[in-house]
Design a protein around this motif. Sequence first.
Motif, PDB file in Angstrom:
ATOM      1  N   GLU A  28      50.107  61.199  48.822  1.00 10.00           N
ATOM      2  CA  GLU A  28      50.303  61.965  50.055  1.00 10.00           C
ATOM      3  C   GLU A  28      51.528  61.475  50.825  1.00 10.00           C
ATOM      4  O   GLU A  28      52.344  62.277  51.293  1.00 10.00           O
ATOM      5  N   MET A  29      51.650  60.160  50.957  1.00 12.90           N
ATOM      6  CA  MET A  29      52.810  59.613  51.670  1.00 12.90           C
ATOM      7  C   MET A  29      54.105  59.864  50.909  1.00 12.90           C
ATOM      8  O   MET A  29      55.176  60.047  51.507  1.00 12.90           O
ATOM      9  N   THR A  30      54.019  59.919  49.578  1.00 13.93           N
ATOM     10  CA  THR A  30      55.213  60.151  48.761  1.00 13.93           C
ATOM     11  C   THR A  30      55.752  61.562  48.945  1.00 13.93           C
ATOM     12  O   THR A  30      56.970  61.784  48.992  1.00 13.93           O
ATOM     13  N   PHE A  31      54.849  62.546  49.046  1.00 11.87           N
ATOM     14  CA  PHE A  31      55.264  63.950  49.101  1.00 11.87           C
ATOM     15  C   PHE A  31      55.252  64.510  50.520  1.00 11.87           C
ATOM     16  O   PHE A  31      55.205  65.727  50.702  1.00 11.87           O
ATOM     17  N   GLU A  32      55.321  63.636  51.518  1.00 12.69           N
ATOM     18  CA  GLU A  32      55.379  64.105  52.901  1.00 12.69           C
ATOM     19  C   GLU A  32      56.611  64.957  53.168  1.00 12.69           C
ATOM     20  O   GLU A  32      56.580  65.873  53.996  1.00 12.69           O
ATOM     21  N   PHE A  33      57.698  64.677  52.461  1.00 12.38           N
ATOM     22  CA  PHE A  33      58.937  65.425  52.711  1.00 12.38           C
ATOM     23  C   PHE A  33      58.831  66.869  52.232  1.00 12.38           C
ATOM     24  O   PHE A  33      59.591  67.735  52.685  1.00 12.38           O
ATOM     25  N   MET A  34      57.881  67.169  51.346  1.00  9.08           N
ATOM     26  CA  MET A  34      57.696  68.527  50.851  1.00  9.08           C
ATOM     27  C   MET A  34      56.557  69.249  51.565  1.00  9.08           C
ATOM     28  O   MET A  34      56.662  70.446  51.854  1.00  9.08           O
ATOM     29  N   LEU A  35      55.468  68.537  51.809  1.00 10.46           N
ATOM     30  CA  LEU A  35      54.279  69.144  52.409  1.00 10.46           C
ATOM     31  C   LEU A  35      54.021  68.500  53.765  1.00 10.46           C
ATOM     32  O   LEU A  35      53.549  67.360  53.836  1.00 10.46           O
ATOM     33  N   PHE A  49      50.777  66.623  54.641  1.00 11.91           N
ATOM     34  CA  PHE A  49      50.534  65.291  54.086  1.00 11.91           C
ATOM     35  C   PHE A  49      50.878  64.188  55.095  1.00 11.91           C
ATOM     36  O   PHE A  49      50.528  63.031  54.898  1.00 11.91           O
ATOM     37  N   LYS A  50      51.572  64.562  56.171  1.00 14.55           N
ATOM     38  CA  LYS A  50      51.910  63.576  57.191  1.00 14.55           C
ATOM     39  C   LYS A  50      50.682  63.315  58.050  1.00 14.55           C
ATOM     40  O   LYS A  50      50.195  64.218  58.753  1.00 14.55           O
ATOM     41  N   GLU A  51      50.185  62.115  58.006  1.00 14.88           N
ATOM     42  CA  GLU A  51      48.985  61.755  58.731  1.00 14.88           C
ATOM     43  C   GLU A  51      49.199  60.441  59.481  1.00 14.88           C
ATOM     44  O   GLU A  51      50.076  59.641  59.123  1.00 14.88           O
ATOM     45  N   CYS A  52      48.383  60.220  60.478  1.00 16.05           N
ATOM     46  CA  CYS A  52      48.420  58.959  61.213  1.00 16.05           C
ATOM     47  C   CYS A  52      47.864  57.837  60.342  1.00 16.05           C
ATOM     48  O   CYS A  52      47.113  58.085  59.386  1.00 16.05           O
ATOM     49  N   TRP A  53      48.211  56.601  60.694  1.00 16.65           N
ATOM     50  CA  TRP A  53      47.782  55.472  59.882  1.00 16.65           C
ATOM     51  C   TRP A  53      46.262  55.371  59.824  1.00 16.65           C
ATOM     52  O   TRP A  53      45.690  55.065  58.764  1.00 16.65           O
ATOM     53  N   GLU A  78      44.381  67.201  41.827  1.00 17.37           N
ATOM     54  CA  GLU A  78      44.226  67.154  43.285  1.00 17.37           C
ATOM     55  C   GLU A  78      45.501  67.593  43.999  1.00 17.37           C
ATOM     56  O   GLU A  78      45.452  68.363  44.961  1.00 17.37           O
ATOM     57  N   LEU A  79      46.631  67.107  43.530  1.00 19.37           N
ATOM     58  CA  LEU A  79      47.891  67.467  44.182  1.00 19.37           C
ATOM     59  C   LEU A  79      48.185  68.953  44.053  1.00 19.37           C
ATOM     60  O   LEU A  79      48.723  69.578  44.974  1.00 19.37           O
ATOM     61  N   ASN A  80      47.830  69.537  42.921  1.00 18.09           N
ATOM     62  CA  ASN A  80      48.133  70.943  42.708  1.00 18.09           C
ATOM     63  C   ASN A  80      47.351  71.862  43.633  1.00 18.09           C
ATOM     64  O   ASN A  80      47.768  72.997  43.886  1.00 18.09           O
ATOM     65  N   ALA A  81      46.206  71.387  44.133  1.00 19.83           N
ATOM     66  CA  ALA A  81      45.476  72.186  45.114  1.00 19.83           C
ATOM     67  C   ALA A  81      46.330  72.394  46.365  1.00 19.83           C
ATOM     68  O   ALA A  81      46.271  73.451  47.008  1.00 19.83           O
ATOM     69  N   PHE A  82      47.160  71.405  46.705  1.00 20.79           N
ATOM     70  CA  PHE A  82      48.030  71.514  47.873  1.00 20.79           C
ATOM     71  C   PHE A  82      49.339  72.228  47.527  1.00 20.79           C
ATOM     72  O   PHE A  82      49.872  72.984  48.346  1.00 20.79           O
ATOM     73  N   PHE A  83      49.855  71.993  46.322  1.00 20.95           N
ATOM     74  CA  PHE A  83      51.100  72.645  45.947  1.00 20.95           C
ATOM     75  C   PHE A  83      50.909  74.142  45.699  1.00 20.95           C
ATOM     76  O   PHE A  83      51.856  74.917  45.846  1.00 20.95           O
ATOM     77  N   LEU A  84      49.699  74.558  45.311  1.00 21.09           N
ATOM     78  CA  LEU A  84      49.420  75.991  45.215  1.00 21.09           C
ATOM     79  C   LEU A  84      49.585  76.650  46.575  1.00 21.09           C
ATOM     80  O   LEU A  84      50.146  77.739  46.695  1.00 21.09           O
TER      81      LEU A  84
END
Length: 367
Positions: free
Chosen positions: A206-213, A216-220, A306-312
Amino acid sequence: MGARKQHKERGDLLPAAAAEHNDRPEQAFFEHTVDQLFNKPHTVSAMIMGGAILIYVAWTRGDAGLIENSKFGIIAACLVFLLFSALQMRDGLFFRPHPAFWRMIMGAAVLYLMALVFILFQNKHDARELLRYIDPKLGIKLPERNYAEQCDLYTPNDPTSSFRNLWDTINDEFIWAHLIGWWGKAVLLRDLYVCWFASILFEIWEMTFEFMLPNFKECWWDHIILDILICNGLGIFLGLATCRALKMKTYNWSGLSRFPTTKDRFWRAVQQFSPAAYDEYHWEILANWKRFVAVIIVIGVLSIVELNAFFLKYLLWIPPPHPINVWRLLMWSSMGMPALREYYQFVTDPNTKRFGPGRIVKLLPDP
């Protein structure tokens, strides 16, 4: 084919069982009838019935235009293939509630794979337009929610709540998705360390793909406390508790005539939808390099699903609550049960020299 052979042998022994129950001939006859209905092949009768229904529907429904006729035709073709799968595909390691059910799951997996191959040759604009034929509400760009805009846990000046940001996050649908999803994944993986590793790894993704989705940006505290420790941790605990309950459960697979009351027979019928037996998984990830690679492959495929559920949602503009997402996850769960069991058999049994069909389909790309 082994499961079909077992069913045949069970059917051949039924007359002898009926002879042993001469004091209850009507119950023995009932059990024999049920076994003949559910555990004997009905290939010809199923083909005749399916063909008759297909012809009746095709000739009695009115002309609804090219698009609706095409939809009905595709659905009918898929149903025919599922019928063929239930009758002719080979059996796997699962046979509860019935081997035909798992053959249909395999058929659905093949259809899903064919759809993926087709979408693979489309650009994202054309794919979005194709989805509009399934549901006119699709094909509309979705708003993205950023969960890291307000990270203050304590909000004393907020008129609604002193913990407004926390409650807004808890009331989000993905909280329940984390909990229920990891409950199911723990039942599938059946290993505490593998579950925790996969759980932490997904938060890293999630932290890796924050720039795309953006969502995925969440608080600590959302990443570490809510997701990993509370939701995922509770789901893993419940899943492993379910595994322990299945392990300790006493299974009684006697026929219905062995149960004297209607209540007992009802619960025996319900048990038909539970596992015939429970197998523990001992992945032993550090036993040797082959085991290590095998477990990493499992975790990698799980992460991709799991990631593809968000990329869809991101690429095809499919909202999370849409039935397409729900059915996709349900199908992947159904495919994952026999596929993971076949994979574990391949990894741990030196006499197993090839993948089962479920694992082959599941290892192929998923958009």
